[in-house]
Design an enzyme around this catalytic site. Structure first.
Site, PDB file in Angstrom:
ATOM      1  N   ASN A 150      -7.218   5.701  -6.348  1.00  0.00           N
ATOM      2  CA  ASN A 150      -6.805   6.766  -5.444  1.00  0.00           C
ATOM      3  C   ASN A 150      -5.679   7.651  -5.975  1.00  0.00           C
ATOM      4  O   ASN A 150      -5.668   8.856  -5.765  1.00  0.00           O
ATOM      5  CB  ASN A 150      -6.390   6.134  -4.118  1.00  0.00           C
ATOM      6  CG  ASN A 150      -6.791   7.003  -2.953  1.00  0.00           C
ATOM      7  OD1 ASN A 150      -7.411   8.055  -3.135  1.00  0.00           O
ATOM      8  ND2 ASN A 150      -6.435   6.585  -1.754  1.00  0.00           N
ATOM      9  N   ARG A 196     -11.776   6.016   1.845  1.00  0.00           N
ATOM     10  CA  ARG A 196     -10.467   6.041   1.185  1.00  0.00           C
ATOM     11  C   ARG A 196      -9.791   7.356   1.499  1.00  0.00           C
ATOM     12  O   ARG A 196     -10.429   8.375   1.699  1.00  0.00           O
ATOM     13  CB  ARG A 196     -10.619   5.892  -0.337  1.00  0.00           C
ATOM     14  CG  ARG A 196     -11.269   4.593  -0.798  1.00  0.00           C
ATOM     15  CD  ARG A 196     -10.422   3.353  -0.531  1.00  0.00           C
ATOM     16  NE  ARG A 196      -9.118   3.401  -1.184  1.00  0.00           N
ATOM     17  CZ  ARG A 196      -8.909   3.023  -2.440  1.00  0.00           C
ATOM     18  NH1 ARG A 196      -9.884   2.577  -3.175  1.00  0.00           N
ATOM     19  NH2 ARG A 196      -7.689   3.086  -2.958  1.00  0.00           N
ATOM     20  N   PRO A 208      -4.832  -2.182  -7.651  1.00  0.00           N
ATOM     21  CA  PRO A 208      -4.387  -1.806  -9.004  1.00  0.00           C
ATOM     22  C   PRO A 208      -5.410  -0.882  -9.659  1.00  0.00           C
ATOM     23  O   PRO A 208      -6.607  -1.091  -9.524  1.00  0.00           O
ATOM     24  CB  PRO A 208      -4.338  -3.147  -9.741  1.00  0.00           C
ATOM     25  CG  PRO A 208      -4.378  -4.201  -8.702  1.00  0.00           C
ATOM     26  CD  PRO A 208      -5.040  -3.611  -7.506  1.00  0.00           C
ATOM     27  N   LYS A 255     -11.498  -1.603 -13.868  1.00  0.00           N
ATOM     28  CA  LYS A 255     -10.726  -2.563 -13.080  1.00  0.00           C
ATOM     29  C   LYS A 255     -11.170  -3.993 -13.327  1.00  0.00           C
ATOM     30  O   LYS A 255     -10.785  -4.898 -12.603  1.00  0.00           O
ATOM     31  CB  LYS A 255     -10.842  -2.204 -11.597  1.00  0.00           C
ATOM     32  CG  LYS A 255     -10.282  -0.803 -11.299  1.00  0.00           C
ATOM     33  CD  LYS A 255     -10.452  -0.427  -9.854  1.00  0.00           C
ATOM     34  CE  LYS A 255      -9.926   0.994  -9.626  1.00  0.00           C
ATOM     35  NZ  LYS A 255     -10.059   1.409  -8.224  1.00  0.00           N
TER      36      LYS A 255
END
Ligand SMILES: [Zn+2]
Length: 295
Positions: A196, A283, A2, A52
């Site tokens: 991302n 990533r 998330p 986050k």
């Protein structure tokens, strides 16, 4: 994982459903038993997100939660609770309605299913937290030191725990990084809450090369990028999803919500070059080599 908008939405939901009234907190799975004992039968004041990280303030204690890759909250109970459904990793989440009420008028929760790290129960419903990366109770000062290590959050223009205005802090931290802007945007100490999808889509819309050195981007370009991210993330909170490509914005865009994220190998909707994907610090980075060429 998330991105920041999800945590801000979660903070709003937890504040709305639980703040100002006594709640019960337990750990059906057992791994949060000690923390739950510190929080239960007390009155949560508010939940706040920064990047986050989620912080739920309960008197002088702070419940710190990071959903990580697999974490999710699912809400059940009356219409208000059930209407929220699940927030976080979709596969981990379950939603549904509530059961009967006990002698004191509280909805009786269903038996926990799976590994429920924490269950919070209010009068009209309950929420189950599964699979978080971080779930612990810290002191107020410990929560401040977590905040100090984080970069500014575009969704918190007022800033918290940091004196400096968020944009100036972002600019200063970027200028010290000897990495590409693509790598820097994923560093939570540079900017908090970007993941991302927001990385890929904001750089694309600013026509910025993800490989440009973070310290070499002109200040006005950094400001435009910050403004873009702020707007995108506010939309994300309002809509509960990341949609950066609006209908009508690109020719033949169809119903897809993103310009480049997960569209490697297809033609760029802006310049028709082939969208590329590559590994960057573990990533996947999506970008267009045709129109993202300048710092
Ligand atoms: Zn392009």
């Amino acid at each position: 994982m998330p991105e920041g908008h999800t945590l801000h939405r979660l903070a709003e939901v937890i504040s709305r459903l639980f703040a100002g009234r006594s709640w019960q907190v337990s750990s059906p799975q057992g791994r949060f038993a000690e923390g739950a004992a510190m929080l239960t039968e007390r009155v949560p004041e508010r939940a706040q997100a920064h990047g986050k990280q989620l912080f739920v303030h309960v008197d002088d204690a702070v419940w710190q939660i990071h959903l990580g890759l697999y974490g999710a909250f699912s809400f059940r109970g009356d219409e208000q609770f059930a209407g929220v459904g699940a927030v976080g990793a979709p596969r981990a989440a379950r939603a549904g309605g509530g059961g009967e009420r006990d002698d004191e008028g509280w909805i009786v929760p269903e038996a926990p299913q799976g590994a429920v790290r924490a269950r919070v129960r209010g009068r009209d419903g309950w929420a189950d937290l599964r699979g978080p990366a971080v779930c612990r109770v810290v002191t107020y000062d410990e929560h401040l030191s977590v905040l100090e290590r984080l970069g500014p959050d575009p969704l918190r223009q007022a800033g918290l725990g940091v004196e400096e205005a968020p944009f100036e802090l972002f600019l200063r931290r970027l200028a010290r990084r000897r990495v590409s802007i693509g790598a820097a945007l994923m560093d939570q100490a540079v900017i908090a809450g970007v993941g991302n999808i927001y990385r890929a889509e904001s750089l694309f819309l600013e026509r910025m090369s993800p490989h440009a050195g973070a310290a070499e981007i002109p200040e006005q370009r950094v400001r435009d990028l910050w403004t873009r991210l702020t707007r995108q993330m506010r939309d994300g909170v309002a809509e509960g999803a990341i949609r950066t490509l609006r209908p009508g914005a690109g020719a033949a865009a169809g119903p897809r919500p993103h310009w480049v994220y997960k569209h490697e190998g297809t033609a760029c909707l802006r310049c028709a070059a082939r969208i590329r994907a590559e590994e960057l610090q573990g990533r996947r980075l999506y970008w267009c080599p045709g129109c993202q060429v300048v710092p």
